[in-house]
Design an enzyme around this catalytic site. Structure first.
Site, mmCIF file in Angstrom:
data_model
loop_
_atom_site.group_PDB
_atom_site.id
_atom_site.type_symbol
_atom_site.label_atom_id
_atom_site.label_comp_id
_atom_site.label_asym_id
_atom_site.label_seq_id
_atom_site.Cartn_x
_atom_site.Cartn_y
_atom_site.Cartn_z
ATOM 1 N N HIS A 157 46.083 63.415 20.828
ATOM 2 C CA HIS A 157 45.888 62.924 19.465
ATOM 3 C C HIS A 157 45.471 64.084 18.573
ATOM 4 O O HIS A 157 44.777 64.995 19.003
ATOM 5 C CB HIS A 157 44.820 61.834 19.436
ATOM 6 N N ASP A 182 46.092 49.405 17.048
ATOM 7 C CA ASP A 182 46.215 50.620 17.861
ATOM 8 C C ASP A 182 44.850 50.957 18.471
ATOM 9 O O ASP A 182 43.844 50.977 17.764
ATOM 10 C CB ASP A 182 46.710 51.771 16.977
ATOM 11 N N GLU A 231 46.807 51.197 28.092
ATOM 12 C CA GLU A 231 46.988 52.613 28.411
ATOM 13 C C GLU A 231 46.411 52.917 29.787
ATOM 14 O O GLU A 231 45.318 52.461 30.129
ATOM 15 C CB GLU A 231 46.306 53.491 27.353
#
Length: 283
Positions: A180, A82, A134
């Protein structure tokens, strides 16, 4: 069963109109919890580690834990990096055995993001490893990278289409208003933007920063093309809170006692997230 890649997991989710939960782990107990939850829910799973977690212990150690657990399981499990911080780190986890990677060039310029992502894709393709990237910047803090809400850049649909075509990635993490970490208020997601992206981007889409997003908003995101939903902060919180309750007793000195409590708490949370993702019963 052997670890699988995320490619078919996410394509199946895309075709079936559900999402696969991607859960960040920090230790053996969290890995056990996630897989136990998947087994009880008959759900495919993605287990992830971040760069900061890989500073705590090596990719080969985390891979060995997950590989061992998956080998005795009857559900498909993928091992994913990740927010990969660099090309070298992506190569490192592939060499360790990871079956999926993310390269996060979202803080770079559009062209620089394309360049590093394409480089990772070309290398990963040699090992048949799918790559997530991303475009746009998810707010909040992930490891050492922090984005203030005012600086968070939403994903531009037309640029998303160009980015996917030029890089050859397998899945795309989009920025539509999530962040986040824990939210200070109720997040407002840009569903219209997500619908535009889904209309012109054919590959599976990924939602980061889902911890704390209302269940209905997650479900609506899935209906608009999200095929992978990331959960990290809440797993840490559930594990730690459960351990704290056990450690109130000063006579407790056995790590297995509070480790088991943390594991049970994470398992129940993951089962809840699987239901929200709609992946239960898909195995």
């Amino acid at each position: 069963m052997p670890l699988v890649t995320t490619k078919n997991l996410l394509l199946d989710a895309q075709n079936g109109h559900y999402a696969v939960g991607a859960f960040n782990i920090e230790n053996m107990e969290m890995a056990q919890a996630v897989i136990q939850a998947g087994e009880e829910s008959h759900s495919p799973l993605i287990i992830q580690t971040t760069p900061s977690t890989l500073k705590y212990a090596s990719p080969s150690l985390f891979f060995s834990i997950v590989q061992s657990l998956a080998a005795s399981s009857n559900i498909p499990v993928a091992m994913h990096l990740d927010h990969g911080a660099s090309f070298d780190q992506c190569c490192q986890v592939i060499q360790a055995g990871y079956t999926s990677v993310m390269i996060d060039g979202s803080k770079l310029s559009f062209e620089e993001n394309i360049q590093i992502t394409k480089k990772v894709v070309e290398t990963a393709d040699c090992c048949s490893i799918p790559v997530e990237a991303e475009l746009g910047t998810v707010g909040g803090k992930e490891d050492t990278h922090e984005v203030q809400d005012k600086d968070a850049l939403y994903t531009n649909p037309e640029r998303a289409k160009e980015f996917v075509e030029r890089t050859g990635i397998s899945s795309l993490a989009v920025a539509i208003g999530t962040a986040h970490g824990f939210y200070k208020g109720i997040p407002k997601l840009d569903f219209a933007r997500l619908a535009q992206i889904q209309e012109i981007v054919s590959i599976p889409l990924v939602l980061h920063g889902a911890s704390g997003v209302p269940d209905d908003a997650v479900r609506q995101s899935i209906s608009l093309g999200i095929c992978k939903v990331n959960f990290a902060t809440e797993l840490r919180a559930h594990f730690t809170d459960a351990c704290r309750k056990i450690l109130v007793d000063p006579d407790v000195i056995d790590p297995k006692k509070y480790g088991a409590a943390g594991r049970d708490a994470v398992k129940e949370f993951v089962k809840e997230r699987i239901l929200v993702c709609g992946s239960d019963g898909k195995v």
